[in-house]
Design an enzyme around this catalytic site. Structure first.
Site, PDB file in Angstrom:
ATOM      1  N   GLY B  13       0.840  -1.204   0.000  1.00 17.90           N
ATOM      2  CA  GLY B  13       0.000   0.000   0.000  1.00 17.90           C
ATOM      3  C   GLY B  13       0.866   1.242   0.000  1.00 17.90           C
ATOM      4  O   GLY B  13       2.084   1.168   0.207  1.00 17.90           O
ATOM      5  N   GLY B  18      -0.780   2.932   6.409  1.00 18.93           N
ATOM      6  CA  GLY B  18      -0.947   2.324   7.729  1.00 18.93           C
ATOM      7  C   GLY B  18      -0.328   0.946   7.878  1.00 18.93           C
ATOM      8  O   GLY B  18      -0.619   0.230   8.843  1.00 18.93           O
ATOM      9  N   SER B  87       5.693  -1.939  -2.276  1.00 20.30           N
ATOM     10  CA  SER B  87       5.577  -2.937  -3.367  1.00 20.30           C
ATOM     11  C   SER B  87       4.585  -2.474  -4.424  1.00 20.30           C
ATOM     12  O   SER B  87       3.497  -3.029  -4.550  1.00 20.30           O
ATOM     13  CB  SER B  87       5.154  -4.315  -2.850  1.00 20.30           C
ATOM     14  OG  SER B  87       5.099  -4.449  -1.471  1.00 20.30           O
TER      15      SER B  87
END
Lengths: 181, 181
Positions: B13, B18, B87
């Site tokens: 993400g 988070g 990623s």
């Protein structure tokens, strides 16, 4: 119950000196004693984490650096990391040692004369190096600098693997890195 | 008693979505349940194992590859590895997944809109990226390809970290990756 303190045992020595054999036997003994330990074998890791590296001085240093950093991750988990790499140069081993806290890096010199290692030649690499099929082979066309004051000096042409493993275990007990049996 | 099966939870993400927060809370919950788990945080590892890497597409792939290989070493020890890395590209995540056995790689999409991540900006990186002080910043001048069918999709702008951690734990239980409480 915690049975060991985190530390890395860094096995250095020529190809064929017996590093992998000792790490395998030691790992088995330590696990039976409920110590947490993991094997980080240089040859194995060159198939995975370090598959992009060659055998130049720079690549060997990077090889050692990565194994040291992985060892630190295992030390964070309370492990004894058993790292077996030729690690030919003193300056490189000193650089690796500096990544660890005092007392956590144990240098173990796995020693046998070049002629003995070459006769054993477990992977046929000395033969290939002499035939010039591979280059940068430590002991043949690359330097190996023996440790001047290793924490342990194991002579594999003089003692059996099981005797030497007992020597390592005694060292770990004496230095309170593993609990007494 | 073995309380978990080896697997890697791969948190992908945007920066600020988070990932680190979730991994931290999840790690704490899993450890209380006696599961063996370790955190492999992309930002932390860029200070150590991956300190030589930048943010080009090639270097990001190498970054992911190394974390995957280290995860495999921990899986060998029976761990749940919690890997938190941006990623950004689908092809890269697929390449990483291919290094694991079937069922061992769990892709977790940590999702929040770019505007929310940018408002949180926990490390001040979005501000720097907008000011052109840093380049190749995912979401600003580099692409993020959201997973099309992640194993878990966590929306951090809608649910609290502890709710989302419970979602992950429930997933692990359902898939028999951890023992029931």
């Amino acid at each position: 119950m915690i049975r060991n303190k985190p530390c890395v045992l860094w096995f250095t020595g020529l190809s064929g000196a017996g590093k992998t054999t000792l790490v395998r036997e030691l790992s088995s003994v330590l696990k039976k004693r409920d110590a947490r330990c993991c094997s980080l074998d240089g040859d194995d890791l060159r198939q995975t984490l370090n598959a992009d590296l060659g055998f130049s001085e720079e690549d060997r240093m990077e090889n050692m650096r990565r194994v040291a950093e992985v060892s630190r991750l295992f030390l964070n988990e309370g492990y004894i990391a058993l790292a077996a790499l030729i690690s030919p140069l003193r300056s490189q081993r000193a650089a690796v040692k500096s990544l660890f806290e005092d007392g956590q890096f144990i240098e173990i010199f796995v020693d046998a004369p070049l002629s003995v290692c070459e006769e054993r030649d477990p992977k046929g690499l000395y033969r290939k190096a002499r035939a010039r099929e591979i280059q940068n082979f430590t002991g043949v066309d690359d330097t190996y600098e023996a440790p001047e004051s290793p924490d342990l000096h194991l002579q594999t042409h003089r003692e059996s693997p099981s005797t030497l493993v007992r020597t390592v275990v005694a060292y770990l007990e004496t230095n309170e890195l593993i609990s007494p049996n």
